[in-house]
Enzyme design. Structure first.
Site, PDB file in Angstrom:
ATOM      1  N   ASN A 105       0.869  -1.183   0.000  1.00  0.00           N
ATOM      2  CA  ASN A 105       0.000   0.000   0.000  1.00  0.00           C
ATOM      3  C   ASN A 105       0.902   1.228   0.000  1.00  0.00           C
ATOM      4  OD1 ASN A 105      -1.876   1.978   0.416  1.00  0.00           O
ATOM      5  ND2 ASN A 105      -2.592   1.236   2.408  1.00  0.00           N
ATOM      6  N   LYS A 137       0.054   4.190  -0.300  1.00  0.00           N
ATOM      7  CA  LYS A 137      -0.630   5.337   0.320  1.00  0.00           C
ATOM      8  C   LYS A 137      -0.396   6.615  -0.498  1.00  0.00           C
ATOM      9  CE  LYS A 137      -0.534   3.097   4.797  1.00  0.00           C
ATOM     10  NZ  LYS A 137      -0.401   3.211   6.250  1.00  0.00           N
ATOM     11  N   HIS A 170      -9.713   0.707   4.748  1.00  0.00           N
ATOM     12  CA  HIS A 170      -8.439   0.923   5.442  1.00  0.00           C
ATOM     13  C   HIS A 170      -8.660   1.840   6.650  1.00  0.00           C
ATOM     14  CE1 HIS A 170      -4.385   2.269   6.329  1.00  0.00           C
ATOM     15  NE2 HIS A 170      -3.994   1.141   5.780  1.00  0.00           N
ATOM     16  N   GLU A 192      -7.147   4.291   7.708  1.00  0.00           N
ATOM     17  CA  GLU A 192      -7.044   5.736   7.425  1.00  0.00           C
ATOM     18  C   GLU A 192      -8.324   6.256   6.773  1.00  0.00           C
ATOM     19  OE1 GLU A 192      -3.260   5.287   5.523  1.00  0.00           O
ATOM     20  OE2 GLU A 192      -2.436   4.810   7.496  1.00  0.00           O
ATOM     21  N   GLU A 201      -5.559  -5.320  10.350  1.00  0.00           N
ATOM     22  CA  GLU A 201      -4.540  -4.305  10.606  1.00  0.00           C
ATOM     23  C   GLU A 201      -4.848  -3.580  11.907  1.00  0.00           C
ATOM     24  OE1 GLU A 201      -2.473  -2.911   6.847  1.00  0.00           O
ATOM     25  OE2 GLU A 201      -4.338  -1.809   6.851  1.00  0.00           O
ATOM     26  N   GLY A 217       2.072   2.227  10.800  1.00  0.00           N
ATOM     27  CA  GLY A 217       2.933   3.398  10.654  1.00  0.00           C
ATOM     28  C   GLY A 217       3.574   3.842  11.959  1.00  0.00           C
ATOM     29  N   SER A 230       3.171  -2.302  10.142  1.00  0.00           N
ATOM     30  CA  SER A 230       4.627  -2.227  10.308  1.00  0.00           C
ATOM     31  C   SER A 230       5.349  -3.545  10.030  1.00  0.00           C
ATOM     32  CB  SER A 230       4.978  -1.699  11.704  1.00  0.00           C
ATOM     33  OG  SER A 230       4.419  -0.410  11.896  1.00  0.00           O
TER      34      SER A 230
END
Ligand SMILES: *[C@@H]1O[C@H](CO)[C@@H](O)[C@H](O)[C@H]1NC(C)=O
Length: 249
Positions: A12, A14, A96, A98, A166, A172, A212
């Protein structure tokens, strides 16, 4: 890991990169030796989907990072599965964290997007995961089950769905769930699928881990029985991604 589940590694990217840096990354990936028993998908920013599809070798599929729930219309700024398909791209990441937590997408909207993408014949990498306060409050299971239910209610054909667990606290942040922490949730998700969908779907659906993942952590994670691959953030922008693709070697 059951041989019925082909190992799946998604990158990904991003909101990162430009034609120059992504072009360099793509050259590195194209030159990489990758296990042909692993399915690999690169998630490009929408403006670079066409570029990525044209430049990447056929051994890599390409994924969008989001899409809307209808094919076309007055929805400024959105892209549709029809457009994604039109540029030869075959996957989309939906739900996701985010999208959920920065852009406020609800379970309901994510479910509608999943339904529409699947109707259009696009593969869906459907993401779920708890936040740190939720884990600490002991409601991880409740949170991921609710998110999974909102997705499952919109899936008829599970063969085109990959479920990505996730944990938000590991995205991150450099914090990785331990292989045991990840396996524990993956096992529960598979049990959820078995009871609430079917035994066959539980056996055949890839449940991948994100948060991560690095070249250093991927092998032990990949050795867990219910971890069928990864969704990789930062490391997917580096040559290290090739090591992660080959975690099962
Ligand atoms: C089936 O789904 C319900 C609702 O999400 C959940 O409470 C239950 O625990 C699930 N079954 C299993 C075995 O996970």
């Amino acid at each position: 890991v059951s041989s019925r589940r082909k190992f799946f590694v998604g990158g990904n990217w991003k909101l990162n990169g430009d034609k120059k840096s992504l072009g360099e990354l793509i050259s590195t990936l194209n030159g990489g030796k990758i296990n042909d028993q692993t399915e690999v998908v690169c998630g490009a920013p929408s403006i670079y989907l066409d570029f990525a599809r044209q430049k990447l070798d056929a051994k890599y599929a390409v994924s969008a990072q989001n899409c809307y729930k209808v094919a076309k219309g007055a929805f400024t700024g959105e892209i549709s599965p029809a457009m994604i398909k039109d540029v030869g791209v075959t996957w989309v990441i939906l739900g996701h964290s985010e999208r959920r937590h920065v852009f406020g997408e609800s379970d309901e909207l994510i479910g509608q997007k999943v339904a529409h993408a699947l109707e259009e014949g696009i593969g869906v990498i459907a993401c779920i995961g708890e936040k740190l306060d939720e884990r600490e409050a002991g409601i991880t299971e409740k949170v991921v089950f609710e998110q999974t239910k909102a997705i499952a209610n919109n899936v008829k054909d599970w063969s085109k769905v990959v479920l990505a667990y996730e944990p938000v606290w590991a995205i991150g942040t450099g914090k990785t769930a331990t292989p045991q922490q990840a396996q524990e949730v993956h096992e529960k998700l598979r049990a959820w699928l078995k009871t609430n969908v079917s035994e066959d779907v539980a056996k055949s659906t890839r449940i991948i881990y994100g948060g991560s993942v690095t070249g250093g952590t991927c092998k032990e994670l990949a050795s867990q029985g219910d971890i069928d691959g990864f969704l990789v953030g930062g490391a997917s922008l580096k040559a290290e991604f090739i090591d992660i693709i080959n975690a099962k070697n």
